[in-house]
Write a protein that holds these residues in place. Structure first.
Motif, PDB file in Angstrom:
ATOM      1  N   ALA A   9       4.163   3.416  -8.973  1.00 48.33           N
ATOM      2  CA  ALA A   9       4.350   2.113  -9.612  1.00 48.33           C
ATOM      3  C   ALA A   9       5.504   1.354  -8.970  1.00 48.33           C
ATOM      4  O   ALA A   9       5.419   0.142  -8.735  1.00 48.33           O
ATOM      5  N   GLN A  10       6.581   2.064  -8.658  1.00 50.00           N
ATOM      6  CA  GLN A  10       7.747   1.424  -8.054  1.00 50.00           C
ATOM      7  C   GLN A  10       7.438   0.898  -6.652  1.00 50.00           C
ATOM      8  O   GLN A  10       7.851  -0.207  -6.271  1.00 50.00           O
ATOM      9  N   ASN A  11       6.717   1.676  -5.873  1.00 52.21           N
ATOM     10  CA  ASN A  11       6.435   1.286  -4.495  1.00 52.21           C
ATOM     11  C   ASN A  11       5.368   0.209  -4.384  1.00 52.21           C
ATOM     12  O   ASN A  11       5.359  -0.564  -3.418  1.00 52.21           O
ATOM     13  N   LEU A  12       4.473   0.136  -5.346  1.00 52.21           N
ATOM     14  CA  LEU A  12       3.413  -0.874  -5.289  1.00 52.21           C
ATOM     15  C   LEU A  12       3.798  -2.174  -5.986  1.00 52.21           C
ATOM     16  O   LEU A  12       3.433  -3.270  -5.535  1.00 52.21           O
ATOM     17  N   PHE A  13       4.523  -2.065  -7.098  1.00 49.98           N
ATOM     18  CA  PHE A  13       4.787  -3.253  -7.908  1.00 49.98           C
ATOM     19  C   PHE A  13       6.274  -3.560  -8.098  1.00 49.98           C
ATOM     20  O   PHE A  13       6.603  -4.617  -8.639  1.00 49.98           O
ATOM     21  N   GLY A  14       7.157  -2.663  -7.684  1.00 54.07           N
ATOM     22  CA  GLY A  14       8.585  -2.923  -7.834  1.00 54.07           C
ATOM     23  C   GLY A  14       8.958  -3.070  -9.291  1.00 54.07           C
ATOM     24  O   GLY A  14       8.629  -2.218 -10.125  1.00 54.07           O
ATOM     25  N   SER A  15       9.614  -4.173  -9.632  1.00 54.88           N
ATOM     26  CA  SER A  15      10.044  -4.411 -11.015  1.00 54.88           C
ATOM     27  C   SER A  15       8.976  -5.099 -11.858  1.00 54.88           C
ATOM     28  O   SER A  15       9.158  -5.301 -13.061  1.00 54.88           O
ATOM     29  N   ASN A  55       0.852  -1.187   0.000  1.00 58.33           N
ATOM     30  CA  ASN A  55       0.000   0.000   0.000  1.00 58.33           C
ATOM     31  C   ASN A  55       0.889   1.237   0.000  1.00 58.33           C
ATOM     32  O   ASN A  55       2.054   1.194   0.414  1.00 58.33           O
ATOM     33  N   TRP A  56       0.315   2.359  -0.433  1.00 59.48           N
ATOM     34  CA  TRP A  56       1.094   3.583  -0.574  1.00 59.48           C
ATOM     35  C   TRP A  56       0.175   4.789  -0.462  1.00 59.48           C
ATOM     36  O   TRP A  56      -0.901   4.825  -1.068  1.00 59.48           O
ATOM     37  N   SER A  57       0.595   5.780   0.327  1.00 56.11           N
ATOM     38  CA  SER A  57      -0.170   7.019   0.472  1.00 56.11           C
ATOM     39  C   SER A  57       0.289   8.004  -0.593  1.00 56.11           C
ATOM     40  O   SER A  57       1.483   8.302  -0.706  1.00 56.11           O
ATOM     41  N   THR A  58      -0.639   8.499  -1.373  1.00 56.26           N
ATOM     42  CA  THR A  58      -0.268   9.369  -2.485  1.00 56.26           C
ATOM     43  C   THR A  58      -1.397  10.350  -2.782  1.00 56.26           C
ATOM     44  O   THR A  58      -2.419  10.381  -2.094  1.00 56.26           O
ATOM     45  N   ALA A  59      -1.180  11.164  -3.816  1.00 55.19           N
ATOM     46  CA  ALA A  59      -2.197  12.125  -4.255  1.00 55.19           C
ATOM     47  C   ALA A  59      -2.926  11.560  -5.461  1.00 55.19           C
ATOM     48  O   ALA A  59      -2.293  11.046  -6.392  1.00 55.19           O
TER      49      ALA A  59
END
Length: 398
Positions: A162-168, A117-121
């Motif tokens: 995208a990087q923080n949720l799915f990595g590579s 999960n990630w907090s974003t706008a």
């Protein structure tokens, strides 16, 4: 004496006094190094500002909702949604210089993808936003008008999200959840980097405007078509000021504001803000180059000192050369040729030594010309003094 012969004599004199030559060159080397490096640093700062300008989009004006007053407290811009999707359409329709006007809403959300999960706008946008900000998709596709009309559950991810949720892993086709609403990832946005305030533009999720208002962020109860901001792209940079005035006049007319009333919206001309920052970086670059030039002047004084000592030590040699027919300009050329060779050697050493910042021709050439001018200026007086010596007095000198 020919130029070739003069150069050979100058090289012989430089080689005969290697320590003195090296110390003289050191002053110029440090000066050239300082000037080139400082100008490179300044150029890097200007390039960074230019990159930020391009990342925000060219010829961009942002229209934001106005403020409201509650219990005597005046809140900030956007606290009252006063602009609408219809205002954006009116700008495109009635102002010729406006290329596109894209309404948008924005809010903070928690995005969930599997166990991550990630907090974003989250931004609710229309396809015009990508044109206004010159923002392309790195993979997948962008939003379409059909997505907006149908309030489809699709999303575009910024690079950071995208990087923080799915990595590579490839996020295209994956499902994320925002406020328990499933959204299918249809694309990943191209990298934009940070703004001048340090905000990460890639830390965002974009969905259709209708989806954001109806299913994720909600809409104003007073006016369902109200939005937080409108991104306006002007066709030509020269028309920015006129377009800003026309937008202000149109919105005041549409919002039925009287002449004595303040605007219920805010206009931000990003080009003017960033141009002032670019001008500041240019001033910084010139300041750094000026400070670095002091070291060249110090090196030039060292050149003059060594030259005066050389003239004194070689007085008999100068008298002998004058006695066998050498003219004043030959003696002058011999000393000045030595200076030029020293400056060229100093520049070459400094250039190939490598610096911490990228070197551009516009930084190297002025530094080289300035170093040469310093060397010739400070060496001219001793060389002229040597050329004007009386041959008989020089031969008698001990």
């Amino acid at each position: 004496m020919r130029i070739r012969g003069t150069a050979q004599l100058a090289l012989t004199a430089l080689a005969a006094n290697r320590t003195r030559t090296g110390l003289t060159m050191l002053g110029v080397i440090i000066g050239v190094a300082a000037v080139v490096t400082m100008m490179a640093v300044g150029s890097g700062a200007q390039a960074r500002v230019a990159e930020q300008i391009r990342s925000l989009g060219s010829n961009l004006i942002i229209v934001m909702s106005g403020s409201m007053t509650a219990s005597g407290v005046r809140l900030g811009s956007g606290s009252l949604l006063t602009i609408t999707e219809d205002d954006a359409k009116a700008m495109e329709r009635e102002i010729e210089s406006v290329q596109v006007a894209a309404p948008a809403v924005r809010g903070g959300v928690q995005v969930v993808a599997g166990n991550a999960n990630w907090s974003t706008a989250l931004g609710g946008v229309t396809p015009g936003m990508f044109e206004a900000r010159d923002w392309a998709a790195a993979s997948g596709r962008l939003l379409t008008q059909e997505d907006v009309d149908g309030a489809t559950k699709v999303a575009l991810l910024g690079q950071t999200v995208a990087q923080n949720l799915f990595g590579s892993d490839d996020p295209i086709g994956q499902v994320i959840r925002v406020n328990k609403v499933p959204l299918t990832v249809i694309g990943v946005l191209a990298r934009k980097g940070q703004t001048t305030q340090g905000q990460d533009q890639d830390d965002t999720v974009l969905v259709p405007l209708s989806t954001a208002k109806k299913k994720l962020l909600g809409s104003s109860q007073a006016n369902a078509r109200a939005v937080g901001a409108i991104l306006v792209k002007v066709r030509q940079a020269a028309a920015m000021k006129d377009a800003e005035q026309e937008i202000r006049s149109l919105l005041r007319q549409r919002h039925h504001l009287q002449p004595e009333q303040d605007d219920d919206f805010t206009l931000r001309n990003l080009s003017e803000i960033l141009e002032s920052q670019e001008a500041s970086s240019r001033v910084l670059s010139l300041l750094l180059a000026s400070i670095a030039s002091v070291s060249l002047v110090v090196g030039g004084i060292g050149i003059m000192n060594i030259m005066l000592v050389s003239v004194t030590e070689r007085t008999r040699e100068i008298g002998l050369r004058r006695a066998v027919g050498a003219r004043r300009r030959d003696i002058l050329a011999q000393f000045l040729m030595g200076i030029v060779l020293g400056v060229v050697s100093s520049w070459a050493i400094a250039y190939f030594a490598g610096w911490s910042a990228p070197i551009q021709a516009r930084g190297v050439i002025p530094a080289f010309l300035f170093a040469g001018a310093v060397g010739v200026f400070f060496g001219f007086y001793p060389a002229r003094k040597a050329s004007r010596l009386n041959p008989i007095d020089a031969l008698r000198y001990e």
